[in-house]
Design a protein around this motif. Structure first.
Motif, PDB file in Angstrom:
ATOM      1  N   ASP A  59     -32.222  27.993-112.446  1.00 13.05           N
ATOM      2  CA  ASP A  59     -32.907  27.133-111.918  1.00 13.05           C
ATOM      3  C   ASP A  59     -34.393  27.733-111.385  1.00 13.05           C
ATOM      4  O   ASP A  59     -34.713  27.564-110.230  1.00 13.05           O
ATOM      5  N   ARG A  60     -34.990  28.031-112.358  1.00 14.80           N
ATOM      6  CA  ARG A  60     -36.304  28.657-111.949  1.00 14.80           C
ATOM      7  C   ARG A  60     -37.367  28.126-112.975  1.00 14.80           C
ATOM      8  O   ARG A  60     -36.960  27.939-113.926  1.00 14.80           O
ATOM      9  N   ALA A  61     -38.656  28.019-112.547  1.00 12.86           N
ATOM     10  CA  ALA A  61     -39.720  27.437-113.341  1.00 12.86           C
ATOM     11  C   ALA A  61     -39.859  28.185-114.622  1.00 12.86           C
ATOM     12  O   ALA A  61     -40.201  27.941-115.679  1.00 12.86           O
ATOM     13  N   LEU A  62     -39.809  29.640-114.107  1.00 12.05           N
ATOM     14  CA  LEU A  62     -40.148  30.741-115.278  1.00 12.05           C
ATOM     15  C   LEU A  62     -39.122  31.814-115.487  1.00 12.05           C
ATOM     16  O   LEU A  62     -38.582  31.988-114.397  1.00 12.05           O
ATOM     17  N   HIS A  78     -36.205  38.301-115.151  1.00 10.31           N
ATOM     18  CA  HIS A  78     -36.566  37.880-113.541  1.00 10.31           C
ATOM     19  C   HIS A  78     -36.517  39.341-112.920  1.00 10.31           C
ATOM     20  O   HIS A  78     -37.377  39.438-111.857  1.00 10.31           O
ATOM     21  N   GLU A  79     -35.839  40.350-113.066  1.00  9.31           N
ATOM     22  CA  GLU A  79     -35.788  41.428-112.386  1.00  9.31           C
ATOM     23  C   GLU A  79     -36.417  42.442-112.972  1.00  9.31           C
ATOM     24  O   GLU A  79     -36.978  43.488-112.257  1.00  9.31           O
ATOM     25  N   ASN A  80     -36.298  42.757-114.357  1.00 14.14           N
ATOM     26  CA  ASN A  80     -37.146  43.986-114.952  1.00 14.14           C
ATOM     27  C   ASN A  80     -38.408  43.743-115.625  1.00 14.14           C
ATOM     28  O   ASN A  80     -39.192  44.702-115.526  1.00 14.14           O
ATOM     29  N   ALA A  81     -38.862  42.450-115.807  1.00 10.68           N
ATOM     30  CA  ALA A  81     -40.092  42.408-116.660  1.00 10.68           C
ATOM     31  C   ALA A  81     -41.169  42.062-115.486  1.00 10.68           C
ATOM     32  O   ALA A  81     -41.755  40.948-115.294  1.00 10.68           O
ATOM     33  N   ARG A  89     -38.971  14.980-122.950  1.00 12.90           N
ATOM     34  CA  ARG A  89     -39.223  16.474-122.935  1.00 12.90           C
ATOM     35  C   ARG A  89     -39.044  16.873-121.515  1.00 12.90           C
ATOM     36  O   ARG A  89     -38.560  18.113-121.569  1.00 12.90           O
ATOM     37  N   LEU A  90     -39.597  16.251-120.543  1.00 15.92           N
ATOM     38  CA  LEU A  90     -39.657  16.983-119.405  1.00 15.92           C
ATOM     39  C   LEU A  90     -38.436  17.035-118.839  1.00 15.92           C
ATOM     40  O   LEU A  90     -37.848  17.986-118.273  1.00 15.92           O
ATOM     41  N   GLN A  91     -37.338  15.689-119.158  1.00 16.13           N
ATOM     42  CA  GLN A  91     -36.099  16.065-118.669  1.00 16.13           C
ATOM     43  C   GLN A  91     -35.260  16.885-119.338  1.00 16.13           C
ATOM     44  O   GLN A  91     -34.432  17.573-118.698  1.00 16.13           O
ATOM     45  N   ALA A  92     -35.525  16.899-120.533  1.00 18.02           N
ATOM     46  CA  ALA A  92     -34.661  18.049-121.335  1.00 18.02           C
ATOM     47  C   ALA A  92     -35.152  19.406-120.955  1.00 18.02           C
ATOM     48  O   ALA A  92     -34.343  20.322-120.641  1.00 18.02           O
ATOM     49  N   ARG A  93     -36.550  19.688-120.656  1.00 19.15           N
ATOM     50  CA  ARG A  93     -36.975  21.057-120.007  1.00 19.15           C
ATOM     51  C   ARG A  93     -36.264  21.211-118.662  1.00 19.15           C
ATOM     52  O   ARG A  93     -35.876  22.360-118.349  1.00 19.15           O
ATOM     53  N   MET A  94     -36.134  20.121-117.700  1.00 18.98           N
ATOM     54  CA  MET A  94     -35.639  20.422-116.499  1.00 18.98           C
ATOM     55  C   MET A  94     -34.211  20.637-116.703  1.00 18.98           C
ATOM     56  O   MET A  94     -33.802  21.749-115.948  1.00 18.98           O
ATOM     57  N   ASP A  95     -33.428  19.900-117.448  1.00 18.11           N
ATOM     58  CA  ASP A  95     -32.154  20.406-117.766  1.00 18.11           C
ATOM     59  C   ASP A  95     -31.800  21.901-118.311  1.00 18.11           C
ATOM     60  O   ASP A  95     -30.941  22.637-117.663  1.00 18.11           O
ATOM     61  N   ALA A  96     -32.553  22.342-119.110  1.00 16.24           N
ATOM     62  CA  ALA A  96     -32.473  23.611-119.503  1.00 16.24           C
ATOM     63  C   ALA A  96     -32.612  24.814-118.346  1.00 16.24           C
ATOM     64  O   ALA A  96     -32.173  25.568-118.399  1.00 16.24           O
ATOM     65  N   LEU A  97     -33.908  24.338-117.634  1.00 13.04           N
ATOM     66  CA  LEU A  97     -34.118  25.437-116.829  1.00 13.04           C
ATOM     67  C   LEU A  97     -33.211  25.574-115.765  1.00 13.04           C
ATOM     68  O   LEU A  97     -32.850  26.530-115.127  1.00 13.04           O
ATOM     69  N   TYR A 156     -42.782  22.548-110.708  1.00 15.81           N
ATOM     70  CA  TYR A 156     -41.303  22.482-110.921  1.00 15.81           C
ATOM     71  C   TYR A 156     -40.405  21.631-109.747  1.00 15.81           C
ATOM     72  O   TYR A 156     -39.691  20.833-110.207  1.00 15.81           O
ATOM     73  N   THR A 157     -40.628  22.314-108.665  1.00 13.41           N
ATOM     74  CA  THR A 157     -39.834  21.533-107.394  1.00 13.41           C
ATOM     75  C   THR A 157     -40.154  20.229-107.269  1.00 13.41           C
ATOM     76  O   THR A 157     -39.427  19.172-107.108  1.00 13.41           O
ATOM     77  N   ALA A 158     -41.622  19.730-107.669  1.00 12.07           N
ATOM     78  CA  ALA A 158     -41.958  18.348-107.289  1.00 12.07           C
ATOM     79  C   ALA A 158     -41.384  17.679-108.213  1.00 12.07           C
ATOM     80  O   ALA A 158     -41.123  16.513-108.294  1.00 12.07           O
TER      81      ALA A 158
END
Length: 563
Positions: A250-253, A281-284, A237-245, A198-200
């Motif tokens: 701002d996390r990969a998952l 992110h905190e509870n699952a 699709r990659l750009q749309a996915r990055m925008d959504a994340l 994700y960072t790359a």
């Protein structure tokens, strides 16, 4: 004209039935779906292999239907593009030249293996290779279709990403050149792997043409069809996915995927089934430590909370060696085929198509044994420990024969009940998750249940499976047996083993953290596990040792080296 009308009607009815029969294929076609298969399978003439040999090959390299445009949205990666982005990021941070030779050390940092050999690979069968610098445990193949034209080299996790671990020498040093199919990869860090990809990709946003140009440099055999697919299909699709994340935290998952040797498959399943909340992110945090796969046939249900079971037979019952029939193994294989849903992103309605492959894998696992402990064993102490085990452990963890050379499990109780270890794992697989699995296309093949309990695990390959407890929160068996001395924080990943304490080699620092011995260089990137964090508590399984003397604990530890 009128005389032809009935035939035209029959033809139309036939067309309707035909379209109905292949409606899934039609939907797939019109939504642009494309798929591929693991190219490593092409190196094997499967018809010439025995069932166990086929099972080993499938276990090691098959994609189980996880190379397609759907899994590229969640789990799979466009390999040439992702590898290039990782190399570019590495050059940016560390300097040097752009080179494909950098891929291997990058992937090794995440805990992936590039073994020269698999120590228990079937005799007479060619060892797997690493195409395009992919590590062991990533299935690689070309996802494609003709209309519209799609051609993309994709990679996804295989079974052996988690379940093929490196071996250790007589002194506890890791041997990454020799892997063992079925042993746990206790250094694989899927959280770090996903985060770094994700960072790359973030680092090259807005510079897609340079990314593609560098991909051509690293992989000069990339076809023009793949370049076209990347430009027209992948990049938007990659750009749309990055925008959504970026907009959603701002996390990969949306959940924490684990740590070295630690996975969060139940959170991945909830994501696949649309059950993750905003607080995931905190509870699952249903973390589970990757186990060795020895003696799987003794299980009557699967997973640490016994959540999945075959539809035939009691879910929690004693299994003896003579009960492990082909029918029983096929039932377990049916359950296991569903594991591809969270771990590889396969849709539940497609998982059943790979039942035959799962059954072949269980044919291999039927005779699987973990690598034998390579260090010194005090047989006198081990003999004493055998008695301690029989009196204090067997009722939950199974009965072994009298051998001190290679003890064989003869009966496993499949005990399941409320337990005092961290509740995070069973809490995340709740009634809503069980109901969603039951209502899925796979729900008629398995029993899914929210047990609210834990199943006592098998202890095969225990010596190389550190850290311990279901959530990997205790670094050594010695610490497990001495609850008051369990460290709040410890390192894991790329570690060596301490054969006296049976687990991760380390020493306490001034803060009380259990860190690698001074001067030791881990082969992959380690993490510092904080057992005060949610889902990582190191409490529980303490009362079992209260009645044991120090000498009895020492003897028990020596016996456990044999399992």
């Amino acid at each position: 004209m009128h005389s032809r009308t009935p035939w035209a009607a029959f033809a139309l009815i036939g067309l309707i039935f035909a379209l109905g029969a292949c409606s899934t294929a039609m939907r797939d076609f019109f939504r642009g779906y494309a798929e591929g298969h693991a190219s490593a399978l092409d190196a094997y003439d499967m018809t010439s292999l025995t069932p166990a040999q086929r099972g080993a090959v499938i276990f090691a390299v098959s994609d189980f239907g996880a190379l397609n445009t759907d899994t590229l949205e969640t789990h799979a990666v466009p390999w040439r593009l992702a590898a290039t982005a990782l190399v570019m990021r590495d050059v940016e941070l560390n300097g040097g030249e752009l080179s494909a030779a950098r891929i291997r050390p990058i992937m090794t940092r995440f805990g992936f293996l590039y073994p020269e050999t698999i120590g228990n690979w079937p005799e007479g069968v060619a060892q797997p290779t690493h195409a395009l610098e992919t590590p062991h445990g990533l299935s690689l193949g070309v996802v494609g279709r003709d209309v519209p034209r799609v051609e993309l080299t994709a990679a996804n996790l295989s079974c052996s990403s988690c379940h093929a671990g490196h071996t250790f020498d007589a002194n506890g040093a890791p041997r990454t050149d020799v892997a063992w199919l079925g042993a746990p990869n206790t250094s694989l860090d899927l959280e770090l792997y996903v985060r770094e990809i994700y960072t790359a990709f973030k680092a090259v946003r807005g510079d897609e043409e340079r990314l593609i140009a560098n991909m051509r440099t690293l992989f000069p055999d990339t076809t023009e069809a793949e370049i076209s697919t990347i430009r027209s299909f992948v990049m938007p699709r990659l750009q749309a996915r990055m925008d959504a994340l970026e907009a959603s935290g701002d996390r990969a998952l949306p959940f924490v995927n684990g740590a070295p040797g630690l996975t969060n498959g139940v959170a991945a399943l909830r994501m696949q089934l649309g059950l993750l909340g905003d607080d995931a992110h905190e509870n699952a945090r249903g973390f589970t430590s990757i186990p060795d796969l020895g003696a799987r046939g003794f299980r009557s249900s699967l997973l640490y909370d016994g959540a999945y079971a075959p539809r035939t037979g009691a879910s929690d019952r004693v299994i003896r060696a003579e009960d492990i029939s082909t029918v029983h193994l096929d039932e377990l294989a049916t359950v296991t085929a569903f594991f591809t849903v969270p771990s590889m992103g396969v849709h539940p309605d497609r998982a059943a198509a790979y039942l035959d492959e799962a059954r072949e894998v269980f044919t291999f696992l039927r005779d699987y044994q973990a690598p034998r402990f390579p260090g010194r064993i005090d047989t006198r102490l081990a003999a004493q420990g055998r008695g301690v085990y029989a009196a204090s452990c067997a009722s939950c963890h199974g009965t072994y024969d009298e051998s001190l050379e290679n003890p064989a499990l003869v009966s496993f109780p499949n005990w399941i009940g409320p337990y005092d270890t961290d509740p995070g794992r069973w809490q995340v697989f709740d009634a809503s998750a069980a109901e969603a699995v039951t209502q899925s296309a796979y729900g008629d093949r398995i029993i899914a249940r929210a047990t609210g309990q834990y199943a006592a695990p098998l202890l095969e390959g225990l010596w190389l499976s550190a850290p311990y407890l279901h959530n990997g929160s205790v670094p050594t068996l010695w610490h497990l047996m001495h609850p008051g001395d369990r460290p709040a924080r410890f390192q894991v990943g790329g570690h060596r083993l301490d054969y006296s304490r049976m687990g991760i080699a380390g020493e306490r620092d001034a803060n009380g953290d259990y860190l690698y011995p001074r001067g030791y260089q881990p082969w992959s990137t380690p993490s510092l596990i904080d057992t005060r964090a949610r889902g990582l508590s190191n409490q529980g399984h303490a009362s079992e040792f209260e009645a044991l003397s120090v000498a009895q604990r020492r003897a028990l530890l020596e016996y456990l080296k044999l399992l």
